[in-house]
Design an enzyme around this catalytic site. Structure first.
Site, PDB file in Angstrom:
ATOM      1  CG  ASP A  27      -8.559   5.217  -0.325  1.00 59.04           C
ATOM      2  OD1 ASP A  27      -9.683   5.674  -0.621  1.00 59.04           O
ATOM      3  OD2 ASP A  27      -8.060   4.224  -0.879  1.00 59.04           O
ATOM      4  NE  ARG A  68      -4.129   1.833   0.982  1.00 57.08           N
ATOM      5  CZ  ARG A  68      -5.135   2.145   0.168  1.00 57.08           C
ATOM      6  NH1 ARG A  68      -5.169   1.695  -1.071  1.00 57.08           N
ATOM      7  NH2 ARG A  68      -6.125   2.882   0.589  1.00 57.08           N
ATOM      8  N   GLY A 127     -13.781   0.625  -4.876  1.00 54.69           N
ATOM      9  CA  GLY A 127     -13.791   1.562  -3.751  1.00 54.69           C
ATOM     10  C   GLY A 127     -14.500   0.955  -2.555  1.00 54.69           C
ATOM     11  CG  ASN A 166      -8.372   6.360  -4.538  1.00 53.39           C
ATOM     12  OD1 ASN A 166      -9.220   5.489  -4.351  1.00 53.39           O
ATOM     13  ND2 ASN A 166      -8.480   7.557  -4.034  1.00 53.39           N
ATOM     14  CB  THR A 192      -9.179  -0.646  -7.228  1.00 57.13           C
ATOM     15  OG1 THR A 192      -9.087   0.569  -6.493  1.00 57.13           O
ATOM     16  CG2 THR A 192      -8.366  -1.709  -6.502  1.00 57.13           C
ATOM     17  CB  SER A 251      -7.071  -0.235   1.486  1.00 55.73           C
ATOM     18  OG  SER A 251      -7.551  -0.869   0.317  1.00 55.73           O
ATOM     19  CB  SER A 252     -12.518  -0.914   0.655  1.00 52.69           C
ATOM     20  OG  SER A 252     -12.974   0.160   1.430  1.00 52.69           O
TER      21      SER A 252
END
Ligand code: GLY
Length: 565
Positions: A418, A101, A469, A396, A376, A447-448
């Site tokens: 984010d 990340r 997202g 993103n 993404t 993050s998701s």
């Protein structure tokens, strides 16, 4: 369980393999492959992954090759200027999770996107290089390869260089997306970029990226220092000066990808292995799957009143917890153990009523006993030895910050959005957060992304993940249940229309056709505000059938393609 029962599809699949070798033109049908499979957002990237495995590479070699290929052929989200997560399961059941990340630059600060009245400034965390976190993808791929790769690094990177140098034919969808973003590319870049051409793009046009090819050659020849030091690092830092960004050469040199312990839990007899923080996805997914395993979903049926209602209520509660408790574990004490305690997970469902919706205003983060356009991209890989990779990678927003590093040919992310730029202030996905996800130099934004692998009785069952997202977690949740609870095959599972709730705003988002009009009316009468919206996510998944064959699920919402051999 019927999820792995072989059907006549086996015969059809074998016949298909015999007839055409591998892959249909679209790669979006439920074909079966005997040895290995790849599903990604672009046919060229999928082909690269398959070819690397045919040359003797394993799932990690294929993952490295696909990640770099996506940076060329899927510039909306495939990247070297962004980051991602990778969940790995070896054929002996060993598991690993790689966090690459992005990080907040060293001179980032908590209030950097607020005006002097303390209000979030629209677009400041979304466009231009100030929106960019320190990229993690190249460091991540080097780390993954060092630990598990068996082919030479150069062999894994070379296919992307070939695609960038020779060019590839853009799809109709890509042509449309590039045309729609033309003005923005012109606005955020002072020199010509490969993504803008005179006139308009059309399907079949060749997109060549010579500058990106040169960058990839440095990465091929020098590994991480080919990106984080030398000419590429210098180009990034130089581009900061005219784009208002703050990434320094020290930020780049210091960036490290980290191996983390995957987070795991149960759905009935299935073990669910997913990404720990700084992803919110693994914890939320495991919580919801654990909770829903107590209910007779199969009896209720797919997308019926009770099924939809229960899923929405679980999602509401999971996203409320996400907003308060989840952030980068290197900076915030994430109460992971407490969130995953049986008592806590099941206790959270006690106030669910099937008579009426629970308003989100009445749902707060739970009390712990101890005391995160949607672009993404995801790819799923299984190699011939049964090793599996589930990887989600991102800039993103679509094309990230829109800033192309001059002379280096790649797009920088806009991942800083984010972070929670202000407590309670929604980001581009409407997600809210607080101190757990506030901006601190060197911290990773929540993050998701939910790359996930499922096993049963020690055997690999599914590899799954998606972009989208805030809808990532709920899309993965549905794709898994579509197979394990509703007996759909993998392709049907990823194609099925989806719905989503994220606590705030208190609305159920539905894709067209996701919930039939009668069910919708009954749910509305119970207090659910249902809002139709565009496509959610692009799930790419692989299901291992009972006989060991691999069924790909490539999302028809995009040009996603599953192939194998
Ligand atoms: N940028 C989307 C996510 O990481 O959740």
């Amino acid at each position: 369980m019927s999820y792995i029962k072989s059907t006549s599809g086996v015969f059809i699949g074998i016949l298909f393999i015999l007839l055409v070798g591998y892959g249909s033109a679209s790669g979006q049908s439920n074909e079966l492959y005997k040895h290995a499979a790849v599903v990604s957002a672009h046919p060229e990237a999928t082909k690269v992954g398959v070819a690397v495995m045919k040359k003797g590479g394993n799932a990690i070699d294929a993952a490295v090759a696909v990640q770099f290929a996506l940076a060329v052929v899927y510039p909306n989200a495939g990247n070297i200027g962004g980051g991602g997560f990778l969940v790995y399961r070896g054929n002996r059941g060993d598991q690993d999770a790689l966090d690459y990340r992005e990080k907040a630059p060293g001179s980032a600060s908590r209030d950097m996107y607020l005006d002097d009245k303390g209000n979030a400034i629209a677009d400041k965390s979304l466009f231009g290089a100030l929106a960019s976190g320190v990229p993690g993808t190249v460091a991540g791929m080097v780390r993954a390869h060092d630990k598990y790769g068996i082919l030479k690094w150069k062999k894994d990177v070379q296919p992307a260089i070939d695609l960038a140098e020779r060019g590839f034919a853009v799809t109709a969808q890509q042509a449309d997306e590039l045309n729609r973003n033309k003005e923005r590319f012109l606005k955020y870049n002072r020199k010509p970029v490969a993504f803008v051409k005179e006139g308009l793009w059309k399907a079949g046009d060749l997109l060549k990226q010579p500058e990106l090819a040169a960058t990839l050659k440095l990465i091929r020849d020098k590994g991480r220092s080919g990106f984080y030091e030398g000419p590429v690092a210098e180009a990034i830092v130089k581009s900061m000066k005219h784009t208002g960004g703050i990434i320094s050469s020290a930020d780049l040199k210091d960036y490290q990808a980290v191996w983390r312990e995957p987070v795991s839990g149960q759905y009935k007899d299935f073990k669910v292995i997913s990404m720990p923080p700084p992803s919110s996805g693994g914890i939320a997914l495991i919580t919801m799957l654990g909770q829903i395993s107590e209910y007779p979903l199969h009896r209720w049926g797919f997308q019926t009143d009770s099924t939809v209602q229960l899923m929405v209520e679980l999602e509401r509660r999971a996203y409320a917890d996400r907003a308060s408790y989840l952030g980068d574990p290197d900076f915030f004490k994430v109460p992971q153990q407490a969130l995953l305690e049986r008592k806590y997970i099941y206790g959270r469902t006690a106030d669910i009523s099937f008579e009426k919706a629970t308003p989100s205003s009445a749902v707060n983060p739970g009390k712990l006993s101890n005391y995160e356009s949607e672009q993404t991209t995801h790819f799923s890989i299984v190699d011939s030895k049964g090793n599996a990779v589930s990887a989600t990678t991102t800039l993103n927003g679509s094309y990230g910050s829109l800033v192309v590093v001059e002379g280096a040919g790649f797009i920088l992310n806009n991942e800083m959005d984010d972070f929670s730029v202000k407590p309670g202030s929604p980001n581009a996905y409407g997600l809210v957060g607080g101190v757990a996800n506030s901006i601190i130099p060197g911290k990773r934004m929540l993050s998701s992304m939910t790359p996930t692998i499922i096993e049963k009785g020690g055997k690999l069952v599914m590899v799954v993940g998606t972009p989208g997202g805030s809808t990532i977690i709920t899309s993965v949740f549905q794709a898994i249940l579509n197979v394990l609870a509703f007996d759909k095959d993998m392709q049907a599972s990823v194609a099925a229309p989806r719905f989503h709730h994220q606590w705030l705003p208190d609305e159920v988002y539905v894709e067209k056709g996701a919930i039939d009009p009668e069910t919708r009316a009954r749910l509305a009468a119970k207090g659910y505000r249902i809002v139709e919206r565009g496509p959610m996510g692009r799930i790419d998944a692989i299901l291992v059938k009972e006989d060991g064959s691999l069924e790909t699920g490539a999302d028809p919402r995009g040009n996603d393609t599953g192939l194998g051999y």
